[in-house]
Design an enzyme around this catalytic site. Structure first.
Site, short mmCIF file in Angstrom:
data_model
loop_
_atom_site.label_atom_id
_atom_site.label_comp_id
_atom_site.label_asym_id
_atom_site.label_seq_id
_atom_site.Cartn_x
_atom_site.Cartn_y
_atom_site.Cartn_z
N LYS A 113 -30.04 33.97 -0.56
CA LYS A 113 -30.15 34.75 -1.79
C LYS A 113 -31.57 34.73 -2.32
O LYS A 113 -32.04 35.71 -2.90
CB LYS A 113 -29.15 34.26 -2.84
N LYS A 195 -22.67 38.08 7.44
CA LYS A 195 -21.31 38.29 6.90
C LYS A 195 -21.27 39.54 6.03
O LYS A 195 -22.28 39.95 5.44
CB LYS A 195 -20.84 37.07 6.12
N LYS A 198 -20.44 41.91 -0.68
CA LYS A 198 -20.30 43.02 -1.62
C LYS A 198 -21.63 43.46 -2.22
O LYS A 198 -21.75 44.57 -2.71
CB LYS A 198 -19.29 42.67 -2.72
N1 AQP Z 1 -17.42 38.31 4.82
C1 AQP Z 1 -16.52 37.43 4.39
N2 AQP Z 1 -15.54 37.00 5.21
C2 AQP Z 1 -14.62 36.10 4.77
N3 AQP Z 1 -14.61 35.60 3.50
C3 AQP Z 1 -15.56 36.01 2.65
N4 AQP Z 1 -15.83 35.72 1.36
C4 AQP Z 1 -16.92 36.42 0.96
N5 AQP Z 1 -17.39 37.16 1.97
C5 AQP Z 1 -16.57 36.94 3.04
C6 AQP Z 1 -15.03 34.82 0.54
O1 AQP Z 1 -14.65 35.53 -0.62
C7 AQP Z 1 -14.53 34.62 -1.70
C8 AQP Z 1 -15.20 35.17 -2.92
O2 AQP Z 1 -16.58 35.26 -2.68
P1 AQP Z 1 -17.57 35.30 -3.91
O3 AQP Z 1 -17.41 36.58 -4.60
O4 AQP Z 1 -17.39 34.13 -4.77
O5 AQP Z 1 -18.98 35.15 -3.32
P2 AQP Z 1 -19.60 35.30 -1.91
O6 AQP Z 1 -19.03 34.33 -0.94
O7 AQP Z 1 -21.07 35.18 -2.11
O8 AQP Z 1 -19.14 36.77 -1.50
P3 AQP Z 1 -20.01 38.05 -1.30
O9 AQP Z 1 -19.09 39.19 -1.06
O10 AQP Z 1 -21.04 37.79 -0.27
O11 AQP Z 1 -20.66 38.21 -2.73
P4 AQP Z 1 -22.15 38.42 -3.12
O12 AQP Z 1 -22.62 39.55 -2.27
O13 AQP Z 1 -22.10 38.74 -4.59
O14 AQP Z 1 -22.85 37.14 -2.85
C9 AQP Z 1 -15.11 33.29 -1.23
O15 AQP Z 1 -14.05 32.40 -0.94
C10 AQP Z 1 -15.84 33.64 0.02
O16 AQP Z 1 -15.86 32.59 0.94
#
Ligand code: AQP
Length: 331
Positions: A113, A195, A198
């Site tokens: 990040k 991965k 969002k």
């Molecule tokens: N690509 C993924 N595959 C499986 N699990 C995933 N998670 C996120 N991306 C994947 C799981 O979703 C839950 C919520 O995630 P979060 O919103 O707390 O943050 P994150 O892991 O940082 O997800 P994003 O989508 O990548 O968000 P941004 O882009 O805002 O950082 C968690 O349990 C995560 O493991």
């Protein structure tokens, strides 16, 4: 006998993807009959990257509606906004004082990040995992269902629980991560080495839970595969492997059976069918989501009740912590 406790959260930092769904939310509902579940909308975490306040409010409600649309029953599980329970920020401060800088420096999510937001390298992004540890430890959590990108953060929560317990006497339960054997990491449709996220700048990289049919068809069609032209499930074809995983997770059909069925068929047909499988899987979720968003009073009732219940449990832990570190009780 007391039921074991489950805690997890999702950031309202963007519209949710099928990665968030498959890696985390899909399992939330299945746990609620057996465990005492706390599912949080982690808005304090979301502001570690810049947010438009109006959008953040909308998305926080979106996540709540999607939790319910994905099968979480608010009468069984506790659903709440993180910022409604101040104990999260308070415990986070105490835990900050026993966290080593070196530990936080090693966090791969921070490194990723930080690379993306060099202009906004704020301290909150650095201490994000400490707040996450506070979220989990406040509820004396046994299990944390998350995608495997969160493994390092769960390890930190365990480490901080043990460190605090050793320093001040037994206070926190040491939690365990709960990872899917399959589907714990859905990859970007544009770059299968990273991965699905969002907040990816390329909207073709992810499929949103609220994407319409056309968007889903378009994104699947554009998904990166390879030039081999053979449907096979192997590491050398990571884009295709990811698509087969998604197919299997939405259809509940075994990978082997999918590969056999598409033997000798081109990627085009496979992708067309995959898009339809996703559309069909998301349809009931989308319908329920729209229904709930037209019933905002009901959503408000859920998060208010949820915060009261969550706060009761969180304060029990926080009072213990404050006493142990030597703060004078107010009354
Ligand atoms: N690509 C993924 N595959 C499986 N699990 C995933 N998670 C996120 N991306 C994947 C799981 O979703 C839950 C919520 O995630 P979060 O919103 O707390 O943050 P994150 O892991 O940082 O997800 P994003 O989508 O990548 O968000 P941004 O882009 O805002 O950082 C968690 O349990 C995560 O493991």
């Amino acid at each position: 006998m007391e039921r074991k406790v489950v805690f997890s959260g999702v950031q309202p930092s963007g519209s949710l993807t099928i990665g968030n769904y498959i890696g985390a939310i899909k399992n939330f509902a299945t746990l609620q009959d057996e465990y005492d579940c706390f599912y949080c909308i982690v808005d304090l975490h979301a502001i570690t990257v810049p947010q438009v306040p109006k959008d953040l409010r909308k998305r926080s409600l979106d996540v709540l509606a999607l939790y319910v649309a994905c099968g979480i029953d608010p009468d069984k599980s506790t659903l709440f906004m993180q910022s409604h329970v101040p104990a999260h920020a308070e415990l986070s401060w105490v835990l900050n004082t026993i966290t080593y800088m070196g530990q936080l420096n090693r966090m791969t999510q921070f490194k990723d990040k930080a690379r993306k937001s060099e202009e906004n390298l704020n301290a909150g992004l650095f201490t994000y995992p400490v707040l996450m540890a506070a979220d989990i430890l406040l509820y004396q959590t046994d299990f944390v269902p998350v995608g495997d990108d969160q493994k390092q953060h769960i390890e930190l929560a365990r480490d901080l629980a043990e460190r605090f317990n050793n320093r001040y006497s037994e206070t926190f339960k040491v939690p365990q991560g709960l990872y899917n054997e399959f589907g714990a990491r859905i990859m970007s449709l544009q770059n299968p080495e990273v991965k699905m996220s969002k907040s990816d700048a390329d909207e073709n990289a992810f499929i949103l839970l609220l994407d319409d049919k056309d968007a889903i068809r378009r994104k699947v069609k554009r998904a990166v595969t390879d030039s081999e032209g053979v449907i096979a499930y192997r590491d050398e074809q990571p884009g295709l492997k990811n698509l087969i995983n998604i197919y299997s997770l939405f259809s509940n059909e075994k990978v082997e059976s999918i590969v056999n069925r598409y033997e000798g068929v081109g990627y085009g047909k496979f992708k067309e069918d995959l898009a339809e499988v996703i559309i069909e899987g998301l349809l009931p979720i989308q319908e329920k989501y729209h229904y709930l968003m037209n019933n905002k009073d009901y959503l408000e009732e859920i998060y208010k009740k949820g915060a009261d219940k969550a706060e009761y449990h969180a304060m029990k832990t926080l009072r213990k912590v404050y006493k142990k570190v030597g703060f004078i009780p107010r009354r």
